[in-house]
Design a protein around this motif. Structure first.
Motif, mmCIF file in Angstrom:
data_model
loop_
_atom_site.group_PDB
_atom_site.id
_atom_site.type_symbol
_atom_site.label_atom_id
_atom_site.label_comp_id
_atom_site.label_asym_id
_atom_site.label_seq_id
_atom_site.Cartn_x
_atom_site.Cartn_y
_atom_site.Cartn_z
ATOM 1 N N TYR A 126 -5.716 17.214 35.691
ATOM 2 C CA TYR A 126 -4.646 16.454 36.458
ATOM 3 C C TYR A 126 -3.206 17.125 36.234
ATOM 4 O O TYR A 126 -2.495 16.957 37.172
ATOM 5 C CB TYR A 126 -4.436 14.863 35.768
ATOM 6 N N GLU A 127 -3.021 17.828 35.019
ATOM 7 C CA GLU A 127 -1.574 18.712 35.053
ATOM 8 C C GLU A 127 -1.644 19.788 36.041
ATOM 9 O O GLU A 127 -0.702 19.852 36.953
ATOM 10 C CB GLU A 127 -1.649 19.279 33.847
ATOM 11 N N ARG A 128 -2.886 20.225 36.749
ATOM 12 C CA ARG A 128 -2.941 21.117 37.847
ATOM 13 C C ARG A 128 -2.593 20.525 39.248
ATOM 14 O O ARG A 128 -1.993 21.244 40.011
ATOM 15 C CB ARG A 128 -4.074 21.871 37.822
ATOM 16 N N LEU A 129 -2.808 19.065 38.970
ATOM 17 C CA LEU A 129 -2.376 18.424 40.431
ATOM 18 C C LEU A 129 -1.092 17.720 40.210
ATOM 19 O O LEU A 129 -0.571 16.911 41.057
ATOM 20 C CB LEU A 129 -3.563 17.136 40.518
ATOM 21 N N GLY A 130 -0.133 18.227 39.414
ATOM 22 C CA GLY A 130 1.015 17.757 39.348
ATOM 23 C C GLY A 130 1.478 16.633 38.589
ATOM 24 O O GLY A 130 2.669 16.174 38.215
ATOM 25 N N PHE A 131 0.435 15.961 37.509
ATOM 26 C CA PHE A 131 0.627 15.062 36.814
ATOM 27 C C PHE A 131 1.220 15.598 35.307
ATOM 28 O O PHE A 131 0.945 16.744 34.930
ATOM 29 C CB PHE A 131 -0.668 14.075 36.509
ATOM 30 N N ARG A 132 2.139 14.558 34.843
ATOM 31 C CA ARG A 132 2.810 15.141 33.577
ATOM 32 C C ARG A 132 2.408 13.899 32.492
ATOM 33 O O ARG A 132 2.669 12.681 32.840
ATOM 34 C CB ARG A 132 4.373 15.499 33.662
ATOM 35 N N ALA A 133 2.146 14.175 31.205
ATOM 36 C CA ALA A 133 2.196 13.248 30.247
ATOM 37 C C ALA A 133 3.495 12.360 30.022
ATOM 38 O O ALA A 133 4.519 12.977 30.226
ATOM 39 C CB ALA A 133 1.541 13.972 28.984
ATOM 40 N N MET A 134 3.317 11.215 29.840
ATOM 41 C CA MET A 134 4.153 10.205 29.530
ATOM 42 C C MET A 134 4.226 9.951 27.964
ATOM 43 O O MET A 134 3.393 9.763 27.415
ATOM 44 C CB MET A 134 4.149 9.050 30.357
ATOM 45 N N ALA A 135 5.485 10.060 27.365
ATOM 46 C CA ALA A 135 5.642 9.429 25.886
ATOM 47 C C ALA A 135 5.360 8.083 26.064
ATOM 48 O O ALA A 135 5.590 7.252 26.838
ATOM 49 C CB ALA A 135 7.153 9.742 25.617
ATOM 50 N N ALA A 136 4.407 7.668 24.831
ATOM 51 C CA ALA A 136 4.061 6.373 24.557
ATOM 52 C C ALA A 136 5.330 5.329 24.671
ATOM 53 O O ALA A 136 5.139 4.238 25.289
ATOM 54 C CB ALA A 136 3.303 6.050 23.391
ATOM 55 N N GLU A 137 6.347 5.680 24.172
ATOM 56 C CA GLU A 137 7.491 4.799 23.961
ATOM 57 C C GLU A 137 7.884 4.515 25.438
ATOM 58 O O GLU A 137 8.916 3.594 25.589
ATOM 59 C CB GLU A 137 8.522 5.177 23.041
ATOM 60 N N THR A 138 7.730 5.209 26.534
ATOM 61 C CA THR A 138 8.419 5.252 27.788
ATOM 62 C C THR A 138 7.536 4.487 28.773
ATOM 63 O O THR A 138 7.870 4.464 29.880
ATOM 64 C CB THR A 138 8.772 6.645 28.385
ATOM 65 N N LEU A 139 6.430 4.051 28.317
ATOM 66 C CA LEU A 139 5.313 3.522 29.119
ATOM 67 C C LEU A 139 6.041 1.936 29.573
ATOM 68 O O LEU A 139 6.136 1.297 28.882
ATOM 69 C CB LEU A 139 3.960 3.142 28.528
ATOM 70 N N PRO A 140 5.945 1.848 30.958
ATOM 71 C CA PRO A 140 6.180 0.430 31.406
ATOM 72 C C PRO A 140 5.166 -0.627 30.858
ATOM 73 O O PRO A 140 4.048 -0.275 30.648
ATOM 74 C CB PRO A 140 6.304 0.605 33.022
ATOM 75 N N ALA A 141 5.421 -1.825 30.960
ATOM 76 C CA ALA A 141 4.671 -2.960 30.612
ATOM 77 C C ALA A 141 3.157 -2.980 31.118
ATOM 78 O O ALA A 141 2.096 -3.024 30.277
ATOM 79 C CB ALA A 141 5.169 -4.544 30.834
ATOM 80 N N GLY A 142 2.979 -2.834 32.408
ATOM 81 C CA GLY A 142 1.454 -2.794 32.925
ATOM 82 C C GLY A 142 0.513 -1.592 32.200
ATOM 83 O O GLY A 142 -0.443 -1.502 31.970
ATOM 84 N N LEU A 143 1.198 -0.567 32.299
ATOM 85 C CA LEU A 143 0.753 0.889 31.774
ATOM 86 C C LEU A 143 0.545 0.801 30.277
ATOM 87 O O LEU A 143 -0.693 0.975 29.884
ATOM 88 C CB LEU A 143 1.512 1.966 32.181
ATOM 89 N N ARG A 144 1.270 0.244 29.586
ATOM 90 C CA ARG A 144 1.168 -0.104 28.173
ATOM 91 C C ARG A 144 0.188 -0.967 27.935
ATOM 92 O O ARG A 144 -0.626 -0.775 27.087
ATOM 93 C CB ARG A 144 2.456 -0.582 27.453
ATOM 94 N N ALA A 145 -0.241 -1.814 28.583
ATOM 95 C CA ALA A 145 -1.139 -3.019 28.568
ATOM 96 C C ALA A 145 -2.404 -2.297 28.892
ATOM 97 O O ALA A 145 -3.692 -2.750 28.251
ATOM 98 C CB ALA A 145 -0.781 -4.092 29.604
ATOM 99 N N ILE A 146 -2.699 -1.382 29.878
ATOM 100 C CA ILE A 146 -3.842 -0.767 30.120
ATOM 101 C C ILE A 146 -4.191 0.031 29.026
ATOM 102 O O ILE A 146 -5.557 0.224 28.497
ATOM 103 C CB ILE A 146 -3.792 0.140 31.381
#
Length: 171
Positions: A126-146
């Motif tokens: 996914y990094e090769r496709l332009g995705f970057r890791a997100m810091a856990a403390e920055t996750l919005p509510a829906g993504l945090r719930a996932i």
């Protein structure tokens, strides 16, 4: 060819998921390989809402699929799976691009996903496709719930990460 999933495609998708899951055994991730694929009924919820796409072979048979959600005011790549017999043909990238176009049509700014950090065909891909890791403390509510749901289901036995890329930001 990438196209929206039709009802007739859904019966093929669990088998693609099972076949693709077998690769996890080589990494000692048998629990991931043994995880039950989505049911046709679960897949139908995505298909009816226009949130499921398939990649087909020249005969029109599905060889891969993607599922998406609207989440946190953006778009979330819930699943992308390609049958191992069709791997290495950029089918996964094409499926992600289809989800990206869908997200753009909804005015989404970000496309997010969650994945295994150290599995070569997961976060590094996914990094090769332009995705970057997100810091856990920055996750919005829906993504945090996932992520919390994934942890409760045992997926945190291996390092996981949430990632995002700008819509239209293919690598």
């Amino acid at each position: 060819m990438i196209r929206p999933a039709a009802r007739a495609d859904l019966d093929h998708l669990p088998g693609i998921e099972v076949a693709a899951g077998e690769a996890f055994r080589a990494l000692g991730m048998d629990a991931v390989a043994d995880d039950a694929p989505p049911t046709v009924e679960e897949l139908a919820a995505y298909q009816v809402d226009g949130r499921a796409w398939v990649a087909t072979d020249p005969a029109g048979r599905p060889v891969g699929y993607a599922l998406a959600l609207e989440l946190d005011g953006g778009a979330h790549l819930e699943q992308v799976t390609v049958h191992p017999a069709a791997a290495g043909r950029r089918i996964g990238a094409a499926l992600i691009d289809a989800v990206d176009r869908w997200a753009a049509g909804r005015g989404a700014v970000w496309l997010t996903l969650t994945t295994f950090a150290d599995v070569p065909w997961n976060a590094p891909y996914y990094e090769r496709l332009g995705f970057r890791a997100m810091a856990a403390e920055t996750l919005p509510a829906g993504l945090r719930a996932i992520r919390e749901h994934e942890g409760a289901n045992g997926l945190d036995a291996w390092p996981r990460v949430a990632m995002r890329r700008p819509v239209g930001g293919a690598g």
